[in-house]
Design an enzyme around this catalytic site. Structure first.
Site, PDB file in Angstrom:
ATOM      1  CB  CYS A   1      -7.414 -77.591 -74.039  1.00 66.61           C
ATOM      2  SG  CYS A   1      -8.390 -76.121 -73.672  1.00 66.61           S
TER       3      CYS A   1
ATOM      4  CB  CYS B   1     -11.062 -73.025 -67.506  1.00 65.50           C
ATOM      5  SG  CYS B   1     -10.983 -74.821 -67.640  1.00 65.50           S
TER       6      CYS B   1
ATOM      7  CB  CYS C   1     -11.499 -77.527 -75.124  1.00 63.49           C
ATOM      8  SG  CYS C   1     -12.678 -78.875 -75.215  1.00 63.49           S
TER       9      CYS C   1
END
Ligand code: SF4
Length: 233
Positions: free
Chosen positions: A119, A201, A229
């Site tokens: 991330c 994602c 994230c």
């Protein structure tokens, strides 16, 4: 608006107090009037709610999207639909490394082994770089999404980036969002109809459908202890 970061910090703190009871449109109007072109909205393309609200008070507003290289096709399709149909200027940010380059440098499937580093490389760094030209940015964070977001201010000073950070729908509930979507025909990511409630994602370790009774963000980095994230920490 021009001004020092100290000015902006004071401005953000005051606005956070004064706009706590304001509507999202009033909060966004304040940002547009105060920062003009140096204000943007960020969107994960889970839905276009904040982009829609912002475009209603600031047509042509920049909407910043992070293309991590790991998105679901439906998310990229939502981004393209937003760009094609709404009065916004969609800007796509990309990481420095492609997925293939990251695999070569850090090994494959870094998201499974070290999601914080993945991330940092694919979300946090590109966003920090992309926000360089702005003094203020708006997110779609809501207090009812998870315990970690329960105290989200509507306007605050983002000390890490030295920018004003807005969460114009922080006080909205999921019911408020649904009502706005239905009343305005707002674009939604089609994965929401498949049971996803928070869309990031596509690797299963990053996004899965939540189980019965779990909160909306329970399917993000499930089982890893990671809840954010790194953009909103
Ligand atoms: S959500 Fe997953 S794939 Fe996306 S940047 Fe983070 S760890 Fe990597």
């Amino acid at each position: 608006m021009t001004g020092t970061t100290t000015d902006h910090e004071e401005l953000a703190t005051r606005a956070g107090r004064e706009l706590e009871e304001a509507t999202p449109q009033e909060i966004l109007r304040w940002a547009a009037d105060t920062f003009g072109q140096r204000f943007c909205v960020t969107s994960s393309m889970e839905d276009a709610v904040v982009a829609h609200l912002a475009s209603s008070v600031f047509p042509g507003v920049d909407v910043v999207f992070l293309d991590t290289g790991y998105h679901f096709p439906e998310t990229i399709g939502t981004r393209d639909a937003v760009a094609a149909t709404m009065r916004v200027n969609v800007i796509t940010l990309t990481p420095t490394l492609t997925v293939a380059e990251q695999d070569a440098e850090y090994g494959p499937q870094l998201h499974d082994r070290d999601p914080d580093q993945c991330c940092a490389l694919r979300k946090v760094e590109p966003l920090n770089r992309g926000l360089g030209g702005y003094d203020a940015w708006a997110t779609g964070l809501r207090r009812d999404e998870s315990p970690t977001r329960a105290n989200t201010p509507v306007v605050a000073w983002d000390a890490r980036r030295r920018k004003v950070k807005l969460a114009p729908i922080a006080r909205w509930t999921q019911e408020d969002v649904d009502a706005y979507v239905n009343a305005n025909g707002v674009l939604l990511n089609p994965l929401l109809w498949e049971g996803y409630t928070s869309i990031g994602c596509s690797p299963l370790s990053c996004t899965r459908k939540p189980g019965e009774g779990e909160d909306g963000r329970a399917g993000r980095w499930s089982g890893s202890g990671k809840t954010e994230c790194g953009i909103h920490l």
